[in-house]
Design a protein around this motif. Structure first.
Motif, PDB file in Angstrom:
ATOM      1  N   ALA A   1       4.085   6.951   2.382  1.00 36.29           N
ATOM      2  CA  ALA A   1       4.377   5.969   1.854  1.00 36.29           C
ATOM      3  C   ALA A   1       3.099   5.790   0.426  1.00 36.29           C
ATOM      4  O   ALA A   1       3.788   5.205  -0.381  1.00 36.29           O
ATOM      5  N   TYR A   2       2.339   6.624   0.868  1.00 36.87           N
ATOM      6  CA  TYR A   2       1.315   6.684  -0.673  1.00 36.87           C
ATOM      7  C   TYR A   2       2.070   7.050  -1.917  1.00 36.87           C
ATOM      8  O   TYR A   2       2.137   6.434  -3.052  1.00 36.87           O
ATOM      9  N   TYR A   3       2.583   8.260  -1.546  1.00 39.41           N
ATOM     10  CA  TYR A   3       2.799   8.578  -2.818  1.00 39.41           C
ATOM     11  C   TYR A   3       3.959   7.513  -3.313  1.00 39.41           C
ATOM     12  O   TYR A   3       4.725   7.853  -4.772  1.00 39.41           O
ATOM     13  N   LEU A   4       4.363   6.409  -2.352  1.00 35.85           N
ATOM     14  CA  LEU A   4       4.988   5.322  -2.949  1.00 35.85           C
ATOM     15  C   LEU A   4       4.855   4.114  -3.790  1.00 35.85           C
ATOM     16  O   LEU A   4       5.365   3.812  -5.190  1.00 35.85           O
ATOM     17  N   VAL A   5       3.236   4.648  -3.779  1.00 35.48           N
ATOM     18  CA  VAL A   5       2.577   3.764  -4.418  1.00 35.48           C
ATOM     19  C   VAL A   5       1.979   4.001  -5.944  1.00 35.48           C
ATOM     20  O   VAL A   5       2.417   5.198  -5.610  1.00 35.48           O
ATOM     21  N   SER A   6       2.497   2.993  -6.488  1.00 35.32           N
ATOM     22  CA  SER A   6       1.677   3.440  -8.439  1.00 35.32           C
ATOM     23  C   SER A   6       0.531   3.886  -8.446  1.00 35.32           C
ATOM     24  O   SER A   6      -0.129   3.725  -8.005  1.00 35.32           O
ATOM     25  N   ASP A   7       0.098   4.676  -9.341  1.00 32.71           N
ATOM     26  CA  ASP A   7      -0.927   5.843  -9.936  1.00 32.71           C
ATOM     27  C   ASP A   7      -1.903   4.724  -9.933  1.00 32.71           C
ATOM     28  O   ASP A   7      -3.242   4.649  -9.774  1.00 32.71           O
ATOM     29  N   GLU A   8      -1.323   3.312 -11.382  1.00 31.14           N
ATOM     30  CA  GLU A   8      -2.549   1.589 -10.957  1.00 31.14           C
ATOM     31  C   GLU A   8      -2.403   1.389  -9.742  1.00 31.14           C
ATOM     32  O   GLU A   8      -4.181   0.665 -10.358  1.00 31.14           O
ATOM     33  N   CYS A   9      -1.936   1.263  -9.033  1.00 31.77           N
ATOM     34  CA  CYS A   9      -2.450   0.359  -8.034  1.00 31.77           C
ATOM     35  C   CYS A   9      -3.090   1.223  -6.585  1.00 31.77           C
ATOM     36  O   CYS A   9      -4.372   1.032  -6.243  1.00 31.77           O
ATOM     37  N   LYS A  10      -3.102   2.533  -6.784  1.00 32.47           N
ATOM     38  CA  LYS A  10      -3.890   3.338  -6.154  1.00 32.47           C
ATOM     39  C   LYS A  10      -4.861   3.075  -6.385  1.00 32.47           C
ATOM     40  O   LYS A  10      -6.059   2.896  -5.853  1.00 32.47           O
ATOM     41  N   GLU A  11      -5.214   3.250  -7.958  1.00 33.93           N
ATOM     42  CA  GLU A  11      -6.431   3.256  -8.492  1.00 33.93           C
ATOM     43  C   GLU A  11      -7.154   1.890  -8.018  1.00 33.93           C
ATOM     44  O   GLU A  11      -8.832   1.682  -7.936  1.00 33.93           O
ATOM     45  N   VAL A  12      -6.483   0.590  -8.202  1.00 36.44           N
ATOM     46  CA  VAL A  12      -7.180  -0.433  -7.973  1.00 36.44           C
ATOM     47  C   VAL A  12      -7.566  -1.053  -5.981  1.00 36.44           C
ATOM     48  O   VAL A  12      -8.453  -1.485  -6.235  1.00 36.44           O
ATOM     49  N   GLU A  13      -6.184  -0.689  -5.191  1.00 38.49           N
ATOM     50  CA  GLU A  13      -6.684  -1.167  -4.171  1.00 38.49           C
ATOM     51  C   GLU A  13      -6.521   0.077  -3.133  1.00 38.49           C
ATOM     52  O   GLU A  13      -7.787  -0.381  -2.547  1.00 38.49           O
ATOM     53  N   PHE A  14      -5.817   0.941  -3.728  1.00 39.58           N
ATOM     54  CA  PHE A  14      -5.989   2.139  -2.135  1.00 39.58           C
ATOM     55  C   PHE A  14      -6.733   3.402  -3.030  1.00 39.58           C
ATOM     56  O   PHE A  14      -5.844   4.496  -3.222  1.00 39.58           O
ATOM     57  N   PRO A  15      -8.155   4.103  -3.838  1.00 40.35           N
ATOM     58  CA  PRO A  15      -8.135   5.037  -4.344  1.00 40.35           C
ATOM     59  C   PRO A  15      -7.991   6.285  -3.651  1.00 40.35           C
ATOM     60  O   PRO A  15      -8.017   7.479  -4.063  1.00 40.35           O
ATOM     61  N   THR A  16      -7.877   6.349  -2.135  1.00 41.67           N
ATOM     62  CA  THR A  16      -7.605   7.707  -1.351  1.00 41.67           C
ATOM     63  C   THR A  16      -6.886   6.785  -0.666  1.00 41.67           C
ATOM     64  O   THR A  16      -6.307   5.956   0.089  1.00 41.67           O
ATOM     65  N   ILE A  17      -5.980   8.541   0.130  1.00 41.06           N
ATOM     66  CA  ILE A  17      -5.165   8.004   0.885  1.00 41.06           C
ATOM     67  C   ILE A  17      -5.558   7.048   2.030  1.00 41.06           C
ATOM     68  O   ILE A  17      -4.821   6.797   3.330  1.00 41.06           O
ATOM     69  N   GLU A  18      -7.506   7.456   2.593  1.00 38.16           N
ATOM     70  CA  GLU A  18      -7.627   6.996   3.604  1.00 38.16           C
ATOM     71  C   GLU A  18      -8.185   5.434   4.070  1.00 38.16           C
ATOM     72  O   GLU A  18      -7.533   5.052   4.457  1.00 38.16           O
TER      73      GLU A  18
END
Length: 310
Positions: A99-116
């Motif tokens: 599921a984390y793979y489907l999240v955009s890199d930008e959204c990960k950086e802003v909202e969820f920097p790590t899979i935890e």
């Protein structure tokens, strides 16, 4: 042989009648099978046609864009909807990495920097149990996703208990989630009375925006961006002169103080609906206290007003 021929000649009519009856029975069986086969085929075609009509109706209804009143291309809607359904399915199954793979890199950086972070703050919070979802086109590549409990298990209706989530298609196989819409780099600045403010980036969400600013205090006194004595001294203004005020009035005043000769990065949150994202023209700091020490002593200070074009 002669006996057989004699027997046939003596019972010719009976043999012919029997032969005709057998042929008639075989033809009847064939015709019956043919008719039943056609009936089944027609019923199947009717069922498929009805299903196709319902399916097309469902697609048409889902591709209706709530915000714009227009219809999205049905093929695009089906493709993007399947991406969101895949993401929801992975979350339901607690397949965190997939599921984390489907999240955009930008959204990960802003909202969820790590899979935890993603696991604890999103999946385990929303998908604590198996959830169902309905997907409705909102505008452009934005979809309104209503996440509900298993209705068969709970006996509830879809409107009784649900979470509204806005998911944006951010690429060929990636999503922005948690109502995050995207960001815009600005790199604009202004300097007044030895106070320099640079606006670096705006992060857009469905109902608000976060603006990152960089303040360089070149004065010999500490400054305060907002005394918070009244609301609305820091605000965005759109092309129609409508103001959208900073919402951070529960934050500590010290966060808005910049000491003499120092720099500070500050994030400000503004009440800004999705429909206004592209209409913002300026950001205003209308009551910057030029001398915070004086303000603490006598309750007053010279004010600096600054406006930056976005």
């Amino acid at each position: 042989m002669n006996k057989l021929i004699r027997l046939y000649n003596q019972n010719r009519k009976l043999f012919m009648l029997t032969f005709i009856i057998i042929i008639a029975i075989l033809v009847g069986i064939y015709l019956l099978n043919f008719v039943l086969s056609n009936i089944n085929k027609q019923n199947q075609e009717k069922t498929n046609e009805e299903y196709a009509v319902e399916d097309r109706k469902s697609i048409q209804e889902g591709s209706y864009e709530i915000d714009t009143g227009e219809r999205k291309d049905s093929n695009l809607y089906v493709l993007q909807k399947s991406m969101i359904e895949d993401f929801i399915d992975r979350c339901n199954k607690k397949e965190y990495e997939r599921a984390y793979y489907l999240v955009s890199d930008e959204c990960k950086e802003v909202e969820f920097p790590t899979i935890e972070d993603f696991k604890e703050k999103y999946v385990d919070q929303i998908f604590d149990e198996n959830k169902e979802c309905t997907i409705q086109a909102w505008s452009d590549n934005v979809y309104l996703v209503k996440i509900t409990e298993d209705l068969l298990a709970t006996g509830k209706t879809p409107n009784e208990s649900y979470i509204e989530e806005y998911i944006t298609i951010a690429g060929s196989d990636q999503l922005n989630i948690n109502s995050y819409m995207g960001a815009k780099d600005l790199e604009i600045k202004n300097n007044k009375a030895n106070v320099e403010i640079a606006v670096n980036k705006i992060y857009y969400y469905m109902n608000y925006a976060i603006v990152d600013i960089y303040v360089n205090n070149q004065r010999k006194t500490p400054i305060l961006l907002d005394s918070k004595e009244e609301t609305g001294s820091i605000f965005l203004k759109d092309e129609y002169k409508i103001e959208y005020v900073c919402e951070d009035y529960d934050r500590n005043v010290s966060d808005l103080i910049v000491e003499a000769g120092l720099n500070k990065e500050i994030s400000l949150r503004f009440d800004l609906p999705y429909s206004k994202h592209n209409q913002i023209k300026t950001i205003h700091f209308s009551k910057i206290l030029a001398d915070y020490n004086q303000y603490k002593q006598i309750g007053d200070s010279r004010l600096i007003e600054m406006e930056l074009n976005i």
